[in-house]
Enzyme design. Sequence first.
Site, short mmCIF file in Angstrom:
data_model
loop_
_atom_site.label_atom_id
_atom_site.label_comp_id
_atom_site.label_asym_id
_atom_site.label_seq_id
_atom_site.Cartn_x
_atom_site.Cartn_y
_atom_site.Cartn_z
N HIS A 30 -2.20 102.77 31.06
CA HIS A 30 -0.26 101.30 30.77
C HIS A 30 0.07 101.20 29.74
CE1 HIS A 30 -3.75 100.36 33.95
NE2 HIS A 30 -2.35 99.21 34.95
N HIS A 261 4.59 101.72 33.68
CA HIS A 261 3.75 100.51 33.62
C HIS A 261 2.15 101.48 33.51
CE1 HIS A 261 1.62 96.81 35.28
NE2 HIS A 261 0.88 97.96 36.12
N GLU A 406 -8.63 73.72 41.00
CA GLU A 406 -8.95 73.85 40.52
C GLU A 406 -9.50 75.11 39.98
OE1 GLU A 406 -7.58 73.45 43.51
OE2 GLU A 406 -8.80 71.13 43.91
N HIS A 468 -14.54 71.77 54.72
CA HIS A 468 -14.80 70.91 52.80
C HIS A 468 -16.81 71.57 52.78
CE1 HIS A 468 -10.69 69.40 52.75
NE2 HIS A 468 -10.73 68.72 51.92
#
Lengths: 659, 659
Positions: A30, A261, A406, A468
């Site tokens: 890059h 890039h 988190e 959950h």
Amino acid sequence: MTLDTARLSSMANAIRALSMDAVQAANSGHPGMPMGMADVASVLFTNHVKFDPARPDWADRDRFVLSAGHGSMLIYSLLYLTGYAAPTIEDIRTFRQLGSPCAGHPENFLLDGVECTTGPLGQGLAMAVGMAMAERHLNAVFGDGLVDHRTWVIAGDGCLMEGINHEAIGIAGHLKLGALNVLWDDNRITIDGATDLSTSEDVKARYAATGWHVCECDGHDFADIDRAITEAKADPRPSLIACRTVIGKGAPTKQGTSATHGAALGEDEVARTREELGWRHAPFEVPADILADWRATGQAGAAASAQWAARLAASSHKAEFERRIAGDLPHGNAMQDYVASLIAEPKNVASRKASEMALAEINPRLPDTIGGSADLTGSNNTKAGDIGPFTADDYSGRYIYWGIREFGMAAAMNGMALHGGVIPYGGTFLVFTDYARGAIRLSALQQTRVIYVMTHDSIGLGEDGPTHQPVEHLASLRAMPNLLVMRPGDAVETAECWQVALSQKDRPTILALSRQGLPQYRLEAAGENLSAKGGYRAKAAAAARKVVILATGAEVGLALDAAKELESQGIGTDVVSMVCTELFDEQDAAHHADLLPADALIVSLEAGSTFGWQRYTGAHGLNIGIDSFGGSAPAKDLFAHFGFTTDAIVSQITNKLNA
Amino acid sequence: MTLDTARLSSMANAIRALSMDAVQAANSGHPGMPMGMADVASVLFTNHVKFDPARPDWADRDRFVLSAGHGSMLIYSLLYLTGYAAPTIEDIRTFRQLGSPCAGHPENFLLDGVECTTGPLGQGLAMAVGMAMAERHLNAVFGDGLVDHRTWVIAGDGCLMEGINHEAIGIAGHLKLGALNVLWDDNRITIDGATDLSTSEDVKARYAATGWHVCECDGHDFADIDRAITEAKADPRPSLIACRTVIGKGAPTKQGTSATHGAALGEDEVARTREELGWRHAPFEVPADILADWRATGQAGAAASAQWAARLAASSHKAEFERRIAGDLPHGNAMQDYVASLIAEPKNVASRKASEMALAEINPRLPDTIGGSADLTGSNNTKAGDIGPFTADDYSGRYIYWGIREFGMAAAMNGMALHGGVIPYGGTFLVFTDYARGAIRLSALQQTRVIYVMTHDSIGLGEDGPTHQPVEHLASLRAMPNLLVMRPGDAVETAECWQVALSQKDRPTILALSRQGLPQYRLEAAGENLSAKGGYRAKAAAAARKVVILATGAEVGLALDAAKELESQGIGTDVVSMVCTELFDEQDAAHHADLLPADALIVSLEAGSTFGWQRYTGAHGLNIGIDSFGGSAPAKDLFAHFGFTTDAIVSQITNKLNA
């Protein structure tokens, strides 16, 4: 500024040349980012970053994080040019080749000066937040003389678009981490094309809304870059410096486009870039005068690092500071005393509660720990041992209210561990390791001592239901290299697991803990940490052994009940508490053969996916688990529904024996 | 507003009473949010949401998403009160009990009117973005007469703090999704306490910076709520309506505190809340006049739904619209013709390229598909078949530039699939399933047809190194329930896998695809989709069979090479292409016994974790894989380094046979 524009320009072009030549030689990499940010990086390292290439482990050095890790040639160039022992120019020549320290993305375990592994976007910046938090904490503990440094970040649009960016800057703004400065490579290009393909955001306004100081500069005007950085340093808030740049700056036909890039420029464009930059030197050749300017930049930090070393030598904190930075634990056997007290007075508690009890022993004795939770403090039982909150007003606190973040928490804990001097632990529900998984992987890859306190580790969570309740999580985490997944089953094992986790200097640990109460089955003094072996025989068969049940955590008690019933039917049954499969796998063949005899039915018992247990039970064993999503109901009803009762288990085993 | 304040107040109190009573009965749940947002929800459903409880599958209904899913009693109350067939009051009495449709968090597969499963914070809002995108796309295709509806979201501070919030609102602002309205329950409380424990953000300014319209209201003033919602509807941008509320409103001693968030109020507080609200009715009893007002609200949508049905009946689009909403594929066997063309003229290409070739066949024939990539379009090969970009100026486009937002992309794809009428697919690197894992799990749990195009599926990614190389990902995804993980090994299998993935109406698929070129080994017409069996014999032993190699994807060609060498040594070797272990497991015992004979050495071969393969190879088989992190080097060097060459594999197998 200490250097004039012409000299800075040559220094920046050295970065550009090394970057494009290394990428060209590898035919992979890059070049766009290093070439675009070369001017900014030159000002930053020449005038602002506190570092000493001769002492890369200087504890009070500034931390520099290349969050846009794909631009790795920028940092390799900087490390070589400023005079670090590595990489050498030969290392740069072998960029992206097997065994080179100049890997495709910067790896903290390959080079000094690479403070963290970056590449997974957004996480570098989030780790930098953790570094800046560790710095402020240690400053509060040890004072300005020993700890007073900055954290610098170079981030691209990718880092700023990732969700973790929001979490990271939210906590940084809230905590007023003024020594954190982010240089945003504002080149308006992503891989797919112009940023306006996918975003219309006013980034500066968003950062300002999150409590950050924001300024900007022309990323190719040395004086303007210096002004903006100086302004950022002066502001008491964390700063975003928007550096307007041209990606691939210097490549005459490709600059400003996504073509620079992620691919080599090509021989033609490289040649034309040389002309454009007036860089008349062969690949990997940096003329002596330019190299001398860079090396002088590197040597400029030597005086400060020597003065710091003198301050440390004279400090009353010297031994403790060095111990903490080395990551050594203090001497003492507090956990053994605590375990003895549990043997003397058994406690039947949830393992999350047992974890809190262990922390109440650990935190007062081990000042290194910094705990926290992603807004589940009362559920994760992570606040223990009288530690106070870490706030913008009091960085000496050791408990972090992370908010509902988190991933940001996990990444920041990586940064804290990498900074050194602290041992971070943090909690959420085990199921939400999914949210933090990208950072857990970087804990493992970077070999950081981060302790994840993951509670509510099965359908035992109960009524909150399948979103959950972890099912596949233990298996999916066990598949990850260099991560300990520990699931203790009672208060003694929980204490042992904490001891093991704290002693891992080069890997992270997941502690999977129950919501529901558990009986203490470890009732005899062992004299050693049995959990450290990964698995041990919790009960030996009384009758002739026909069955071995491998159980983990909350299911060990159930396995013991089932074994009792089996024995009453004359079926001799061992129970192995398989606290940590990774540690078990590291034991010798004799231990494996002892616990996994060839002549018995091997049964795995875990309230989660059976995936992976067959490596112990073999093709003819029995795997008792849950291979579907859970449900919403009281835990006892769910356990009955999913067959986690003594009767159901005994009958599965006897059916298998009779088959 | 059509109803006066007194009647609205009673209607809102019905929500409060049902919520607190259901949570109290379960002794588990979250009363704070439903009680706090009862007033807002009453105005919203009475005056603004387009819905018809008698026709919950009305395709042009507004979508309502309770992103703060823990407040599930809010939506259960609304569904019951407005007259949906379910939940009944008995269902509400059994809130959070085994078998009740009123689960702890709302589950899309349990109740009509629950548009998606929520609970994992932030994802509801992100799914709503996908729903709003699907709506605009179908509007562009089918016109205002058939598709013109809004998407409503109730979100809490948790949803807004999660990183995915940033990704979701970024794409929504960029795409100017004006029919998306988010009602933020601005109660300034999280589980750990006041929001100022962990955030100092100016949420409204952040949303404004991201291209959103922002307004606010007093969440307990009916007229003010109505004004703000009306203002939001009028604005062409997506809207955030900040509703200032008191959590647990009505509970005299607990309201406004985190004590109301996640636990039953307790009998005393419930009784005092009745007094405070003037609610003199028994638990689960809603007086006839209040129920009548709610039922009238529900019935108000009947006329609009009938008019819509009439428009559909008269529409020339009727059959196609109904097909698409039903999720049926059009008739035709395009893929069979395409596979025949590959057999006729084999193509040795990377499977990511083969995927692009398959998409070039699929997209022109199947207008349902909407593709995209998280800024890796050229690498994921996801843009094919002349589909144009989906933009704010042209919603008829079928290609989405998601930006660097993997999690947001995955969650929005869930929303698109749940909305119906479209089949979303999206790409990133396989390793970054880690970033999107929370949404992949919700794809599986919600049974959505989402196709994940996950390229660069091993160390074959090469130079980018370990942060970008999946190792444990295939195993960790296979451990997840209700998810197909498909790893095709050549152009034919890739086409077959696309066909399988498209035909899964009730589960998501991961396509794991190579970066590197692969030989086509499927050279004979099969007449059936062999990949649909999960595993099939790609080569039968010539000599007496001693070995079966189970290989997947890019390693099947290597297995065939190794088999050839083994046969030359007289060792008969089957090669099984194990395209998808989940589908293989679903086949009958005869198929399993045929492919996994008891008298052969079973070898697994996959350039990833060996974790889990032992269920096929047994304890005495051989597992060839990679159980450490990768490295940075050209792919061929990495394959050699990690033992993925014909010679290394043959010698591992012969050593095992000789052992």
